[in-house]
Design an enzyme around this catalytic site. Structure first.
Site, short mmCIF file in Angstrom:
data_model
loop_
_atom_site.label_atom_id
_atom_site.label_comp_id
_atom_site.label_asym_id
_atom_site.label_seq_id
_atom_site.Cartn_x
_atom_site.Cartn_y
_atom_site.Cartn_z
N SER A 82 5.22 -6.92 -2.07
CA SER A 82 4.81 -6.97 -0.66
C SER A 82 5.27 -8.29 -0.05
O SER A 82 5.10 -9.35 -0.66
CB SER A 82 3.29 -6.85 -0.60
OG SER A 82 2.84 -7.11 0.71
N ALA A 83 5.82 -8.23 1.17
CA ALA A 83 6.41 -9.43 1.79
C ALA A 83 5.37 -10.49 2.15
O ALA A 83 5.60 -11.68 1.95
CB ALA A 83 7.19 -9.03 3.04
N HIS A 84 4.22 -10.06 2.67
CA HIS A 84 3.31 -11.08 3.23
C HIS A 84 2.57 -11.88 2.15
O HIS A 84 1.93 -12.87 2.46
CB HIS A 84 2.34 -10.49 4.25
CG HIS A 84 1.26 -9.60 3.73
ND1 HIS A 84 -0.07 -9.94 3.81
CD2 HIS A 84 1.29 -8.38 3.13
CE1 HIS A 84 -0.81 -8.95 3.30
NE2 HIS A 84 0.00 -8.00 2.90
N THR A 114 13.35 4.70 10.95
CA THR A 114 14.26 3.59 11.23
C THR A 114 13.69 2.31 10.64
O THR A 114 12.50 2.03 10.78
CB THR A 114 14.46 3.45 12.76
OG1 THR A 114 14.93 4.70 13.25
CG2 THR A 114 15.47 2.35 13.10
N CYS A 160 -8.80 -7.06 1.60
CA CYS A 160 -8.62 -5.71 2.14
C CYS A 160 -9.96 -5.02 2.27
O CYS A 160 -10.08 -4.00 2.91
CB CYS A 160 -7.71 -4.90 1.23
SG CYS A 160 -6.08 -5.64 1.11
N THR A 205 0.84 -1.21 0.00
CA THR A 205 0.00 0.00 0.00
C THR A 205 0.87 1.26 0.00
O THR A 205 0.66 2.17 -0.80
CB THR A 205 -0.93 -0.01 1.24
OG1 THR A 205 -1.74 -1.20 1.18
CG2 THR A 205 -1.82 1.22 1.29
N GLN A 255 0.90 -9.57 -6.67
CA GLN A 255 0.40 -10.94 -6.82
C GLN A 255 1.24 -11.79 -7.78
O GLN A 255 0.95 -12.97 -7.97
CB GLN A 255 -1.07 -10.93 -7.28
CG GLN A 255 -2.03 -10.29 -6.27
CD GLN A 255 -2.20 -11.10 -4.97
OE1 GLN A 255 -1.81 -12.27 -4.88
NE2 GLN A 255 -2.75 -10.47 -3.96
N1 PLP Z 1 -1.74 -4.63 -4.27
C1 PLP Z 1 -2.37 -5.80 -4.41
C2 PLP Z 1 -2.63 -6.34 -5.79
C3 PLP Z 1 -2.77 -6.53 -3.29
O1 PLP Z 1 -3.38 -7.71 -3.43
C4 PLP Z 1 -2.50 -5.99 -2.00
C5 PLP Z 1 -2.98 -6.68 -0.78
O2 PLP Z 1 -4.03 -7.30 -0.77
C6 PLP Z 1 -1.83 -4.75 -1.91
C7 PLP Z 1 -1.47 -4.10 -3.07
C8 PLP Z 1 -1.51 -4.14 -0.59
O3 PLP Z 1 -0.34 -4.70 -0.05
P1 PLP Z 1 -0.03 -4.59 1.53
O4 PLP Z 1 -1.04 -5.46 2.22
O5 PLP Z 1 1.37 -5.08 1.68
O6 PLP Z 1 -0.17 -3.16 1.89
#
Ligand code: PLP
Length: 372
Positions: A192-194, A230, A320, A74, A172
């Site tokens: 994105s790491a997760h 940091t 989300c 994000t 993705q």
């Molecule tokens: N972009 C996409 C395509 C996503 O699927 C997501 C999370 O669902 C994000 C951005 C947001 O990433 P983060 O959760 O690391 O902020």
């Protein structure tokens, strides 16, 4: 039908933490670690951050000095999108793009969820020459709800013909496919790491060498001035370890091959037993781990809760937006707003087994026959 152990099939929302990432993070916790400090502990922390940066660079096919760590996908999207006067994006972008720039000019997609290149070309042609340098096109590589992949190479070439920079939300795709952001000739990309088996709360923006952006978080000037604060050392180390594991998986091609096969079987089984269930974007180029279904007349929330009681976790569209029971903007943009209240997203990953997808198919068929 309650399964003995819960089955998690919501990897596009977040992936389980990989053991290597967990171990590396636990080892990193405790020591005072500020990479900006010049003493021994500081220097050790700096080395760990730079090592992780190299691992991310290897995963995405770029240089480590092109990687800026952020608090997630994000923030990376917000950082790049706020650096341009004009943004052109597809209608199916994640909210982290659409909400970051509510003034973006939006490009339609077809009924499969693929961006209409002629519409993008029209918008680009309509730009005044002096505005092109301050315009950014942002198109995700693959959609988190349907799994549909975009013709990124063509999009990049088209934008560059018009002298316009391109960003892709690769959240993705990175960690699933062999990619090279450099070879693709992108200007910016988000990871994105997760989503790749690392921790939540850390991500990165890749900026092609020579490109810089004004910071949106200002302070001590970390991350070459592009993102102060940091560094989240344990998170970054976990991200690096997850990137390494994802690289090995991509090279082995075993998990992607299996998941592709198992999703094909899942879809065939459901199609054969319940032909009324639609598979969204069937026939389109989709992520190997994603199946998006619409169960006519069964509200997504009802189906999700019933499956959850069976011990199977899936989602409706974007996680989300959970809690928000609004229709998916992605399915609506595809002209299938009629199906939006009934969609279920199944997304698998590194820990998924064939038996889990077989159990899911049975659970969905049972649920549909019971409730329809
Ligand atoms: N972009 C996409 C395509 C996503 O699927 C997501 C999370 O669902 C994000 C951005 C947001 O990433 P983060 O959760 O690391 O902020």
């Amino acid at each position: 039908m309650l399964t003995a152990t819960p089955i998690y099939l919501d990897y596009n929302a977040t992936s389980p933490l990989r053991p290597a990432a967990k171990e590396a993070m636990i080892a990193a916790l405790g020591a005072p670690s500020n990479p900006s400090s010049v003493h021994k502990f500081g220097r050790e922390a700096r080395l760990q951050v730079e090592t992780a940066r190299q691992k991310i660079a290897r995963l995405i096919g770029g240089r480590s000095d092109e990687v800026t760590f952020t608090s997630g996908g994000t923030e990376a999207n917000n950082l790049v999108l706020s650096g341009f006067n004009t943004v052109i994006a597809s209608r199916i972008e994640h909210d982290a793009v659409l909400e970051a720039r509510r003034d973006a000019l939006l490009v339609d997609v077809d009924e499969m969820g693929v961006i209409k290149l002629d519409k993008l070309a029209m918008l680009l042609s309509g730009l005044a020459a002096e505005d092109k340098k301050s315009t950014l096109v942002s198109v995700m590589a693959a959609n988190n709800e349907t799994g549909v992949r975009q013709p990124l190479q063509e999009i990049i070439e088209l934008c560059h013909q018009h002298g316009v920079a391109v960003h892709s939300d690769m959240v993705q795709v990175a960690g699933k496919y062999r990619v090279s952001f450099t070879e693709l000739n992108l200007d910016f990309a988000t990871v994105s790491a997760h989503k790749i088996g690392g921790p939540a709360g850390v991500g990165a923006l890749w900026c092609k060498a020579g490109r810089r952006l004004p910071a949106i978080i200002r302070g001590g000037g970390q991350e070459r001035g592009m993102r102060s604060g940091t560094e989240n050392i344990a998170g970054i180390i976990g991200f690096g370890a997850a990137a390494d594991a994802a690289c090995s998986e991509i090279e082995a091609e075993e998990i992607s091959g299996n998941l592709a096969k198992w999703h094909a079987t899942l879809e065939q089984t459901i199609r054969a037993a319940c032909p009324e269930i639609s598979i969204l974007s069937d026939g389109a180029d989709r992520l190997f781990n994603t199946t998006c279904l619409a169960l006519p007349q069964i509200a997504s929330q009802t189906a999700i809760m019933a499956l959850d009681l069976d011990g199977v976790m899936v989602s409706a569209g974007s996680a989300c937006s959970s809690g928000k029971v609004s229709a998916s903007h992605v399915i609506t943009a595809m002209g299938r707003g009629d199906l939006a209240p009934y969609t279920l997203r199944i997304s698998s990953g590194w820990q998924t087994s064939e038996a889990e997808l077989v159990t899911l198919a049975k659970a969905i068929i049972g649920l549909y026959k019971r409730l329809s």
